[in-house]
Design a protein around this motif. Sequence first.
Motif, PDB file in Angstrom:
ATOM      1  N   MET A   1       0.863  -1.174   0.000  1.00 29.92           N
ATOM      2  CA  MET A   1       0.000   0.000   0.000  1.00 29.92           C
ATOM      3  C   MET A   1       0.905   1.232   0.000  1.00 29.92           C
ATOM      4  SD  MET A   1      -2.979   1.127   2.744  1.00 29.92           S
ATOM      5  CE  MET A   1      -4.156  -0.108   2.264  1.00 29.92           C
ATOM      6  N   ASP A   2       0.689   2.127  -0.948  1.00 24.96           N
ATOM      7  CA  ASP A   2       1.489   3.343  -0.979  1.00 24.96           C
ATOM      8  C   ASP A   2       0.836   4.439  -0.124  1.00 24.96           C
ATOM      9  OD1 ASP A   2      -0.566   4.459  -2.473  1.00 24.96           O
ATOM     10  OD2 ASP A   2       0.542   4.506  -4.337  1.00 24.96           O
ATOM     11  N   VAL A   3       1.511   5.580  -0.038  1.00 26.68           N
ATOM     12  CA  VAL A   3       1.072   6.666   0.834  1.00 26.68           C
ATOM     13  C   VAL A   3      -0.321   7.159   0.437  1.00 26.68           C
ATOM     14  CG1 VAL A   3       1.591   9.020   1.538  1.00 26.68           C
ATOM     15  CG2 VAL A   3       3.427   7.354   1.337  1.00 26.68           C
ATOM     16  N   GLU A   4      -0.551   7.309  -0.843  1.00 27.74           N
ATOM     17  CA  GLU A   4      -1.828   7.817  -1.325  1.00 27.74           C
ATOM     18  C   GLU A   4      -2.974   6.852  -0.978  1.00 27.74           C
ATOM     19  OE1 GLU A   4      -1.537   9.296  -5.267  1.00 27.74           O
ATOM     20  OE2 GLU A   4      -3.685   9.319  -5.573  1.00 27.74           O
ATOM     21  N   GLN A   5      -2.722   5.579  -1.176  1.00 34.20           N
ATOM     22  CA  GLN A   5      -3.752   4.587  -0.843  1.00 34.20           C
ATOM     23  C   GLN A   5      -4.021   4.558   0.653  1.00 34.20           C
ATOM     24  OE1 GLN A   5      -1.791   1.164  -2.554  1.00 34.20           O
ATOM     25  NE2 GLN A   5      -3.249   1.092  -4.254  1.00 34.20           N
ATOM     26  N   LEU A   6      -2.970   4.675   1.455  1.00 36.69           N
ATOM     27  CA  LEU A   6      -3.120   4.684   2.905  1.00 36.69           C
ATOM     28  C   LEU A   6      -3.976   5.857   3.356  1.00 36.69           C
ATOM     29  CD1 LEU A   6      -2.378   3.692   5.773  1.00 36.69           C
ATOM     30  CD2 LEU A   6      -0.357   5.164   5.620  1.00 36.69           C
ATOM     31  N   LEU A   7      -3.669   7.035   2.853  1.00 41.15           N
ATOM     32  CA  LEU A   7      -4.405   8.231   3.251  1.00 41.15           C
ATOM     33  C   LEU A   7      -5.864   8.158   2.817  1.00 41.15           C
ATOM     34  CD1 LEU A   7      -4.312  10.945   4.608  1.00 41.15           C
ATOM     35  CD2 LEU A   7      -3.513  11.936   2.460  1.00 41.15           C
ATOM     36  N   THR A   8      -6.103   7.704   1.620  1.00 45.68           N
ATOM     37  CA  THR A   8      -7.481   7.577   1.137  1.00 45.68           C
ATOM     38  C   THR A   8      -8.253   6.550   1.966  1.00 45.68           C
ATOM     39  OG1 THR A   8      -6.758   8.156  -1.089  1.00 45.68           O
ATOM     40  CG2 THR A   8      -8.895   7.098  -0.897  1.00 45.68           C
ATOM     41  N   TYR A   9      -7.615   5.444   2.273  1.00 45.90           N
ATOM     42  CA  TYR A   9      -8.251   4.398   3.080  1.00 45.90           C
ATOM     43  C   TYR A   9      -8.636   4.944   4.461  1.00 45.90           C
ATOM     44  CZ  TYR A   9      -8.723   0.219   5.944  1.00 45.90           C
ATOM     45  OH  TYR A   9      -9.183  -0.734   6.817  1.00 45.90           O
ATOM     46  N   LEU A  10      -7.713   5.625   5.115  1.00 53.49           N
ATOM     47  CA  LEU A  10      -7.983   6.158   6.450  1.00 53.49           C
ATOM     48  C   LEU A  10      -9.077   7.222   6.418  1.00 53.49           C
ATOM     49  CD1 LEU A  10      -4.318   6.426   7.768  1.00 53.49           C
ATOM     50  CD2 LEU A  10      -6.086   4.809   8.533  1.00 53.49           C
ATOM     51  N   ALA A  11      -9.022   8.106   5.434  1.00 48.69           N
ATOM     52  CA  ALA A  11     -10.030   9.169   5.343  1.00 48.69           C
ATOM     53  C   ALA A  11     -11.414   8.578   5.112  1.00 48.69           C
ATOM     54  CB  ALA A  11      -9.662  10.138   4.225  1.00 48.69           C
ATOM     55  N   ARG A  12     -11.505   7.598   4.238  1.00 50.61           N
ATOM     56  CA  ARG A  12     -12.810   6.982   3.972  1.00 50.61           C
ATOM     57  C   ARG A  12     -13.354   6.261   5.199  1.00 50.61           C
ATOM     58  NH1 ARG A  12     -11.616   5.203  -2.221  1.00 50.61           N
ATOM     59  NH2 ARG A  12     -12.164   7.231  -3.090  1.00 50.61           N
ATOM     60  N   ALA A  13     -12.473   5.741   6.020  1.00 50.95           N
ATOM     61  CA  ALA A  13     -12.907   5.055   7.241  1.00 50.95           C
ATOM     62  C   ALA A  13     -13.416   6.033   8.300  1.00 50.95           C
ATOM     63  CB  ALA A  13     -11.755   4.232   7.814  1.00 50.95           C
ATOM     64  N   LEU A  14     -13.005   7.299   8.217  1.00 45.93           N
ATOM     65  CA  LEU A  14     -13.378   8.277   9.232  1.00 45.93           C
ATOM     66  C   LEU A  14     -14.694   8.995   8.944  1.00 45.93           C
ATOM     67  CD1 LEU A  14      -9.905   9.986   9.799  1.00 45.93           C
ATOM     68  CD2 LEU A  14     -11.145   8.545  11.426  1.00 45.93           C
ATOM     69  N   VAL A  15     -15.092   9.083   7.693  1.00 45.68           N
ATOM     70  CA  VAL A  15     -16.201   9.964   7.309  1.00 45.68           C
ATOM     71  C   VAL A  15     -17.506   9.194   7.106  1.00 45.68           C
ATOM     72  CG1 VAL A  15     -14.619  11.599   6.241  1.00 45.68           C
ATOM     73  CG2 VAL A  15     -15.655   9.785   4.847  1.00 45.68           C
ATOM     74  N   ASP A  16     -18.602   9.949   7.057  1.00 51.95           N
ATOM     75  CA  ASP A  16     -19.923   9.371   6.778  1.00 51.95           C
ATOM     76  C   ASP A  16     -20.199   9.274   5.283  1.00 51.95           C
ATOM     77  OD1 ASP A  16     -20.553   9.058   9.450  1.00 51.95           O
ATOM     78  OD2 ASP A  16     -21.497  11.030   9.607  1.00 51.95           O
ATOM     79  N   HIS A  17     -19.477  10.055   4.481  1.00 52.05           N
ATOM     80  CA  HIS A  17     -19.688  10.077   3.034  1.00 52.05           C
ATOM     81  C   HIS A  17     -18.382   9.714   2.320  1.00 52.05           C
ATOM     82  CE1 HIS A  17     -23.529  12.024   3.804  1.00 52.05           C
ATOM     83  NE2 HIS A  17     -22.877  12.843   4.627  1.00 52.05           N
ATOM     84  N   PRO A  18     -17.982   8.432   2.371  1.00 47.63           N
ATOM     85  CA  PRO A  18     -16.688   8.038   1.784  1.00 47.63           C
ATOM     86  C   PRO A  18     -16.621   8.244   0.273  1.00 47.63           C
ATOM     87  CG  PRO A  18     -17.932   6.119   2.487  1.00 47.63           C
ATOM     88  CD  PRO A  18     -18.673   7.315   2.991  1.00 47.63           C
ATOM     89  N   ASP A  19     -17.766   8.298  -0.383  1.00 49.46           N
ATOM     90  CA  ASP A  19     -17.764   8.512  -1.833  1.00 49.46           C
ATOM     91  C   ASP A  19     -17.353   9.934  -2.195  1.00 49.46           C
ATOM     92  OD1 ASP A  19     -20.206   9.079  -0.483  1.00 49.46           O
ATOM     93  OD2 ASP A  19     -21.170   9.426  -2.411  1.00 49.46           O
ATOM     94  N   GLN A  20     -17.347  10.851  -1.220  1.00 52.13           N
ATOM     95  CA  GLN A  20     -16.982  12.236  -1.491  1.00 52.13           C
ATOM     96  C   GLN A  20     -15.547  12.552  -1.068  1.00 52.13           C
ATOM     97  OE1 GLN A  20     -19.935  15.110  -0.317  1.00 52.13           O
ATOM     98  NE2 GLN A  20     -21.597  13.681  -0.777  1.00 52.13           N
ATOM     99  N   VAL A  21     -14.778  11.543  -0.740  1.00 54.06           N
ATOM    100  CA  VAL A  21     -13.368  11.746  -0.395  1.00 54.06           C
ATOM    101  C   VAL A  21     -12.552  11.820  -1.676  1.00 54.06           C
ATOM    102  CG1 VAL A  21     -11.339  10.673   0.657  1.00 54.06           C
ATOM    103  CG2 VAL A  21     -13.548  10.585   1.830  1.00 54.06           C
ATOM    104  N   SER A  22     -11.781  12.877  -1.794  1.00 51.92           N
ATOM    105  CA  SER A  22     -10.875  12.976  -2.946  1.00 51.92           C
ATOM    106  C   SER A  22      -9.527  13.487  -2.472  1.00 51.92           C
ATOM    107  CB  SER A  22     -11.453  13.884  -4.035  1.00 51.92           C
ATOM    108  OG  SER A  22     -11.559  15.205  -3.570  1.00 51.92           O
ATOM    109  N   LEU A  23      -8.519  13.100  -3.186  1.00 49.62           N
ATOM    110  CA  LEU A  23      -7.154  13.449  -2.807  1.00 49.62           C
ATOM    111  C   LEU A  23      -6.436  14.000  -4.029  1.00 49.62           C
ATOM    112  CD1 LEU A  23      -5.155  13.244  -0.427  1.00 49.62           C
ATOM    113  CD2 LEU A  23      -4.484  11.034  -1.341  1.00 49.62           C
TER     114      LEU A  23
END
Length: 95
Positions: free
Chosen positions: A1-23
């Motif tokens: 898992m690279d840095v970008e994938q890690l950050l996206t994974y963690l952010a999606r796990a924290l929010v109620d609207h994971p489909d609106q997470v963008s990096l």
Amino acid sequence: MDVEQLLTYLARALVDHPDQVSLRLSEAEGARLYELKVSAEDVGKVIGRDGRTVNALRTLLNAAAQKSGQKVRLEILDDRRNAAGAPAAVPDSTQ
């Protein structure tokens, strides 16, 4: 898992609207700048009380990036408007 994938994974796990997470990734001041955007309703969840959550994300991001010799920065883009009418960015308090 690279840095970008890690950050996206963690952010999606924290929010109620994971489909609106963008990096977005760009180069700034000799480092990779990651700009994380989430739903306006989820900004507080990513920042956390007194910035604890975003600072924890920054710590993990820096640890993962050091493994590959990268310098990274993380900013949370906040679409909520400040008093001047411009979008606000959450400052990095870890530096």
